[in-house]
Design a protein around this motif. Structure first.
Motif, PDB file in Angstrom:
ATOM      1  N   LEU A 138      -3.923  -9.104   4.694  1.00 28.49           N
ATOM      2  CA  LEU A 138      -4.419  -8.526   5.943  1.00 28.49           C
ATOM      3  C   LEU A 138      -3.372  -8.619   7.054  1.00 28.49           C
ATOM      4  O   LEU A 138      -3.561  -8.037   8.119  1.00 28.49           O
ATOM      5  CB  LEU A 138      -5.711  -9.226   6.376  1.00 28.49           C
ATOM      6  N   SER A 147      -8.703  -3.487   7.764  1.00 30.35           N
ATOM      7  CA  SER A 147     -10.006  -4.061   7.402  1.00 30.35           C
ATOM      8  C   SER A 147     -10.855  -4.261   8.647  1.00 30.35           C
ATOM      9  O   SER A 147     -10.479  -5.009   9.554  1.00 30.35           O
ATOM     10  CB  SER A 147      -9.819  -5.393   6.667  1.00 30.35           C
ATOM     11  N   ALA A 182     -13.144  -9.243   3.243  1.00 36.44           N
ATOM     12  CA  ALA A 182     -12.650  -7.880   3.444  1.00 36.44           C
ATOM     13  C   ALA A 182     -12.692  -7.077   2.154  1.00 36.44           C
ATOM     14  O   ALA A 182     -12.778  -5.851   2.184  1.00 36.44           O
ATOM     15  CB  ALA A 182     -11.226  -7.915   3.994  1.00 36.44           C
ATOM     16  N   ARG A 183     -12.637  -7.757   1.009  1.00 36.62           N
ATOM     17  CA  ARG A 183     -12.652  -7.071  -0.285  1.00 36.62           C
ATOM     18  C   ARG A 183     -14.054  -6.856  -0.815  1.00 36.62           C
ATOM     19  O   ARG A 183     -14.244  -6.226  -1.843  1.00 36.62           O
ATOM     20  CB  ARG A 183     -11.868  -7.871  -1.342  1.00 36.62           C
ATOM     21  N   GLN A 214     -15.364  -3.880  -3.013  1.00 35.70           N
ATOM     22  CA  GLN A 214     -14.227  -3.024  -3.339  1.00 35.70           C
ATOM     23  C   GLN A 214     -13.629  -3.373  -4.692  1.00 35.70           C
ATOM     24  O   GLN A 214     -12.495  -3.041  -4.987  1.00 35.70           O
ATOM     25  CB  GLN A 214     -13.154  -3.148  -2.248  1.00 35.70           C
ATOM     26  N   GLN A 236      -2.858  -3.229  -2.768  1.00 34.89           N
ATOM     27  CA  GLN A 236      -3.059  -2.841  -1.374  1.00 34.89           C
ATOM     28  C   GLN A 236      -1.718  -2.651  -0.671  1.00 34.89           C
ATOM     29  O   GLN A 236      -1.557  -1.726   0.138  1.00 34.89           O
ATOM     30  CB  GLN A 236      -3.909  -3.888  -0.650  1.00 34.89           C
TER      31      GLN A 236
END
Length: 271
Positions: free
Chosen positions: A140, A146, A198-199, A202, A239
């Motif tokens: 991040l 995010s 944040a994941r 996903q 990412q």
């Protein structure tokens, strides 16, 4: 060949820091580790290792306390070979909802805490013409897209800029610097890490193995050529690659506008 090193690890009472400390001690290294609660850190490590383990109670935002801790570690073990500036915790919330105090706490923890450690250890590493500094950022801190993690991302981005400059300054002195971008780790924490949160949803809920992540840091410290940028975890790697590809596409798409602001070469126009 003796590969024993003296490590100084911050924020080591839980998560990756704690796993790393335990692994280092198991492998025969000497470790000084900091936490806001040194007694809790000693309990978490769960071993009496007099002469090889030094738990230190330190508020990393307190520069004097950090200097005392570094001096204590150097005095106990005769020096410091490797420093790991740990990850810390994240402040969640939309940027326009966070107070000034909340934003400052994030930077005190992640940026000024790292800077305090660097200021304390660099004169010692400069004198010994060697050492290795690992600054733990986050994926991040490489990709800030995010939602609700802007304060954490901003602080971790600052760690990245600080570390890249440190690497350029330290290289002529024989000091190695690595910038680490962990993704989500399966740490068994009661509260999910920013990377894990944040994941969520996903496809990376399980997270990476913190034991393997800790060993990766040890391997990097022992490698002949240390990485400046080290992404840990498939989610982090993917990412980062996606972010790089997106930037490359925008560079190509907007190249003409980007370069158009330069002054025209009047000599070429005259010709």
């Amino acid at each position: 060949m003796n590969t024993e090193k003296i490590w100084f690890v911050t924020d080591a009472s839980a998560g990756l820091g704690l796993v790393l400390v335990k692994m280092l001690l198991d492998q025969g290294h000497k470790v000084a580790a900091t936490s806001r609660d040194g007694d809790a850190l000693l309990d978490a490590v769960g071993a009496k290792l007099e002469g090889r383990f030094l738990p230190l109670t330190v508020d990393l935002a307190d520069e004097r306390a950090v200097r005392r801790a570094v001096a204590a570690a150097a005095a106990a073990f005769g020096g410091i070979d490797v420093v790991v500036n740990g990850a810390g915790q994240g402040q969640q919330g939309a940027l326009d909802s966070l107070s000034d105090a909340q934003l400052r706490v994030s930077f005190d923890t992640h940026v000024f805490g790292v800077a305090n450690v660097i200021r304390a250890v660099m004169p010692r590493m400069r004198a010994q013409r060697g050492g290795h500094v690992f600054n733990i950022s986050s994926i991040l801190g490489f990709d800030g897209g995010s939602v609700e993690w802007g304060a954490y991302s901003a602080a971790k981005f600052a760690v990245c800029g600080l570390t890249e400059t440190l690497a350029a300054e330290a290289a002529p002195l024989g000091i190695r610097v690595s910038l680490v971008y962990p993704g989500a780790l399966r740490e068994g924490m009661p509260q999910a890490s920013p990377e894990s949160a944040a994941r969520g949803g996903q496809g990376y809920v399980q997270g990476g193995d913190p034991v393997k992540a800790a060993q990766a840091l040890i391997n990097a410290a022992q490698a002949q050529y240390a990485p400046l940028h080290l992404f840990l975890g498939r989610d982090s790697f993917d990412q980062a690659r996606s972010k790089i590809q997106g930037v490359q596409q925008e560079l190509a798409r907007w190249r003409e506008l980007s370069v158009s602001i330069g002054f025209m070469d009047e000599r070429r126009l005259a010709a």
